[in-house]
Scaffold this active site. Structure first.
Site, PDB file in Angstrom:
ATOM      1  N   HIS A  44     -32.603 -29.260   3.661  1.00 26.10           N
ATOM      2  CA  HIS A  44     -33.198 -28.842   4.924  1.00 26.10           C
ATOM      3  C   HIS A  44     -33.724 -30.069   5.671  1.00 26.10           C
ATOM      4  O   HIS A  44     -33.835 -31.161   5.106  1.00 26.10           O
ATOM      5  CB  HIS A  44     -34.320 -27.834   4.673  1.00 26.10           C
ATOM      6  CG  HIS A  44     -33.817 -26.499   4.228  1.00 26.10           C
ATOM      7  ND1 HIS A  44     -34.641 -25.407   4.082  1.00 26.10           N
ATOM      8  CD2 HIS A  44     -32.566 -26.060   3.894  1.00 26.10           C
ATOM      9  CE1 HIS A  44     -33.938 -24.354   3.674  1.00 26.10           C
ATOM     10  NE2 HIS A  44     -32.673 -24.737   3.554  1.00 26.10           N
ATOM     11  N   GLU A  46     -36.595 -31.088   6.695  1.00 26.29           N
ATOM     12  CA  GLU A  46     -37.771 -31.777   6.154  1.00 26.29           C
ATOM     13  C   GLU A  46     -37.393 -32.689   4.989  1.00 26.29           C
ATOM     14  O   GLU A  46     -37.919 -33.799   4.860  1.00 26.29           O
ATOM     15  CB  GLU A  46     -38.807 -30.745   5.690  1.00 26.29           C
ATOM     16  CG  GLU A  46     -39.331 -29.842   6.803  1.00 26.29           C
ATOM     17  CD  GLU A  46     -38.542 -28.549   6.933  1.00 26.29           C
ATOM     18  OE1 GLU A  46     -39.154 -27.525   7.264  1.00 26.29           O
ATOM     19  OE2 GLU A  46     -37.307 -28.565   6.698  1.00 26.29           O
ATOM     20  N   CYS A  81     -39.495 -25.955   1.409  1.00 23.81           N
ATOM     21  CA  CYS A  81     -39.816 -27.187   2.140  1.00 23.81           C
ATOM     22  C   CYS A  81     -41.329 -27.366   2.284  1.00 23.81           C
ATOM     23  O   CYS A  81     -41.817 -28.500   2.344  1.00 23.81           O
ATOM     24  CB  CYS A  81     -39.152 -27.179   3.513  1.00 23.81           C
ATOM     25  SG  CYS A  81     -37.357 -27.312   3.431  1.00 23.81           S
ATOM     26  N   ASP A 202      -2.990 -12.301  29.496  1.00 23.38           N
ATOM     27  CA  ASP A 202      -3.154 -13.751  29.651  1.00 23.38           C
ATOM     28  C   ASP A 202      -2.536 -14.584  28.525  1.00 23.38           C
ATOM     29  O   ASP A 202      -2.372 -15.793  28.683  1.00 23.38           O
ATOM     30  CB  ASP A 202      -4.651 -14.100  29.728  1.00 23.38           C
ATOM     31  CG  ASP A 202      -5.345 -13.423  30.898  1.00 23.38           C
ATOM     32  OD1 ASP A 202      -4.654 -13.108  31.882  1.00 23.38           O
ATOM     33  OD2 ASP A 202      -6.563 -13.205  30.817  1.00 23.38           O
ATOM     34  N   ARG A 209     -12.002 -26.063  22.239  1.00 22.80           N
ATOM     35  CA  ARG A 209     -11.388 -27.329  22.643  1.00 22.80           C
ATOM     36  C   ARG A 209     -12.439 -28.324  23.125  1.00 22.80           C
ATOM     37  O   ARG A 209     -12.162 -29.202  23.936  1.00 22.80           O
ATOM     38  CB  ARG A 209     -10.336 -27.077  23.742  1.00 22.80           C
ATOM     39  CG  ARG A 209      -9.189 -26.200  23.255  1.00 22.80           C
ATOM     40  CD  ARG A 209      -8.053 -26.091  24.258  1.00 22.80           C
ATOM     41  NE  ARG A 209      -8.395 -25.298  25.426  1.00 22.80           N
ATOM     42  CZ  ARG A 209      -8.359 -23.966  25.471  1.00 22.80           C
ATOM     43  NH1 ARG A 209      -8.033 -23.267  24.388  1.00 22.80           N
ATOM     44  NH2 ARG A 209      -8.672 -23.311  26.575  1.00 22.80           N
ATOM     45  N   GLU A 296     -15.533 -12.798  25.536  1.00 22.29           N
ATOM     46  CA  GLU A 296     -14.699 -13.235  26.672  1.00 22.29           C
ATOM     47  C   GLU A 296     -13.625 -12.188  26.845  1.00 22.29           C
ATOM     48  O   GLU A 296     -12.538 -12.288  26.269  1.00 22.29           O
ATOM     49  CB  GLU A 296     -14.067 -14.607  26.406  1.00 22.29           C
ATOM     50  CG  GLU A 296     -14.979 -15.778  26.584  1.00 22.29           C
ATOM     51  CD  GLU A 296     -14.220 -17.097  26.683  1.00 22.29           C
ATOM     52  OE1 GLU A 296     -13.161 -17.133  27.349  1.00 22.29           O
ATOM     53  OE2 GLU A 296     -14.674 -18.086  26.091  1.00 22.29           O
ATOM     54  N   LEU A 301     -13.863  -3.815  28.153  1.00 25.99           N
ATOM     55  CA  LEU A 301     -14.656  -4.197  26.990  1.00 25.99           C
ATOM     56  C   LEU A 301     -16.050  -4.675  27.405  1.00 25.99           C
ATOM     57  O   LEU A 301     -17.032  -4.415  26.714  1.00 25.99           O
ATOM     58  CB  LEU A 301     -13.925  -5.282  26.200  1.00 25.99           C
ATOM     59  CG  LEU A 301     -14.263  -5.393  24.708  1.00 25.99           C
ATOM     60  CD1 LEU A 301     -14.149  -4.037  24.022  1.00 25.99           C
ATOM     61  CD2 LEU A 301     -13.334  -6.398  24.039  1.00 25.99           C
TER      62      LEU A 301
END
Length: 369
Positions: A44, A46, A81, A202, A209, A296, A301
């Site tokens: 972690h 710390e 921690c 599409d 990317r 997206e 939807l």
């Protein structure tokens, strides 16, 4: 604390399914160690900072630790921690925000205070919480944090009518700067989700990317009730254990087999008059430790997720283009993007290239924490 937040932010794509956490150790007005949590490295933030300080010959005794999230107080993949900080004999701990888990929130702080360590909580809390909205949502709601992203015309439409489209040729409302920003959104997400309508219209790749490192591939999720996803579409043809298609229980077995042979994962879920069961799909994703989902998708939807109250954050990119009354709407059966903006909290508006980006929360997962 701002340095600790920057360290945490640099772990986008590398910390999930754990939270993004940064830590800075300061002694005698000098930084003696710093670090952030990367899931595959186990330690972690710390512990990373303490080890860095020790490697440089510094003692943490009497130091102040600036931590973006409350130090843990339980045994998980690593030890607590809070105990490590106590054993290092720090004098003070500044915590940006408490742990969102109501079962453990405050326990790390209490342990530190019981050991005589001064603890201050709340410095840059809003910024720290924004980094871990997805982690908080997984803890408090048992599902991924969903961000709805859409590129829109100035009159609030998603795209021109189908009759104006040319095959699956890309249609971009927004400019290159906004599209680059979308790649950053994808990079910050564990999964990207769309419907079969978008696949057919599409033929997108739906990839990250951004060019930035990530510990596991972006999971590409397609909701396809009747399994109409073509085997030769770009998503399926590029599948490498990172394409997950959800369909109804009675979707064609032959189609499922062909898609599985091509590399896609198929899961059958309940379906009703409003399409596939969104809550069940998000549960599946949660079980696989996906903290964040970027939606997206098309208008149908978008509308389904909004009506199901499964959208937590909205990011809208407005282009200075009018598409008219016949254009494809933002959300079928749902609010207009302009009405939706009125429901948002923590709203941010900025200019990106020639476009305007508006973002905000519909549901704050920390409210329940």
């Amino acid at each position: 604390m701002r340095r600790a937040l920057a360290l945490a932010e640099a772990t986008i794509g590398l910390a999930s399914p754990n939270p993004q956490v940064g830590c800075v150790l300061v002694r005698d007005s000098q930084v003696i160690g710093e670090g952030a949590h990367v899931y595959d490295h186990f330690d972690h933030a710390e512990i990373v900072a303490l080890k860095q300080a020790a490697a440089a010959g510094h003692t943490a005794a009497g130091a102040t630790a600036y931590v973006t999230l409350e130090p843990c107080s339980h045994h998980g993949r690593t030890g607590p921690c809070a105990d490590a900080l106590m054993e290092a004999h720090i004098a003070r701990c500044v915590v940006a925000t408490r742990d969102p888990n109501p079962m453990v929130s405050g326990r790390g702080i209490a342990r530190l205070r019981a050991a005589g360590i001064a603890v201050d909580v709340g410095l840059l809390e809003t910024e720290a919480r924004a980094l871990n909205n997805a982690f908080a949502c997984a803890i408090t709601r048992g599902r991924p944090f969903v961000t709805l992203k859409a590129g829109l015309s100035v009159d609030g439409a998603l795209a021109p009518p189908d009759a104006a489209r040319v095959g699956t040729a890309p249609f971009f409302l927004t400019g290159p700067e906004a599209r680059a920003d979308v790649q950053r959104l994808r990079h910050a997400s564990d999964a990207i989700l769309t419907g079969v309508g978008t696949i057919l219209a599409d033929n997108p790749l739906l990839s990250d990317r951004s060019g930035r490192p990530r510990r596991r591939p972006l999971m590409r999720v397609v909701l396809d009730t009747h399994l109409r996803t073509p085997v030769d579409c770009r998503v399926v043809q590029s599948a490498a254990q990172d394409v997950w298609i959800f369909c109804s229980v009675d979707a064609p077995t032959k189609s499922a087999s062909a898609l599985e042979v091509a590399g896609a994962r198929i899961s059958r879920v309940a379906a009703g008059s409003n399409g596939l069961d969104i809550a069940q799909i998000l549960t599946f994703l949660h079980q696989e430790k996906f903290l964040s989902v970027l939606l997206e998708a098309g208008s149908r939807l978008n509308g389904s997720f909004l009506r199901a109250k499964r959208v937590d954050r909205v990011v809208l990119y407005f282009a200075e283009v009018e598409l008219g009354a016949q254009a494809i709407p933002f959300a079928t059966g749902g609010p207009s993007p302009f009405a939706l903006q009125q429901q948002l909290s923590q709203v941010e508006t900025q200019t990106i290239g020639a476009d305007v980006r508006v973002s905000g929360l519909l549901h704050d997962p920390w409210v329940e924490a």
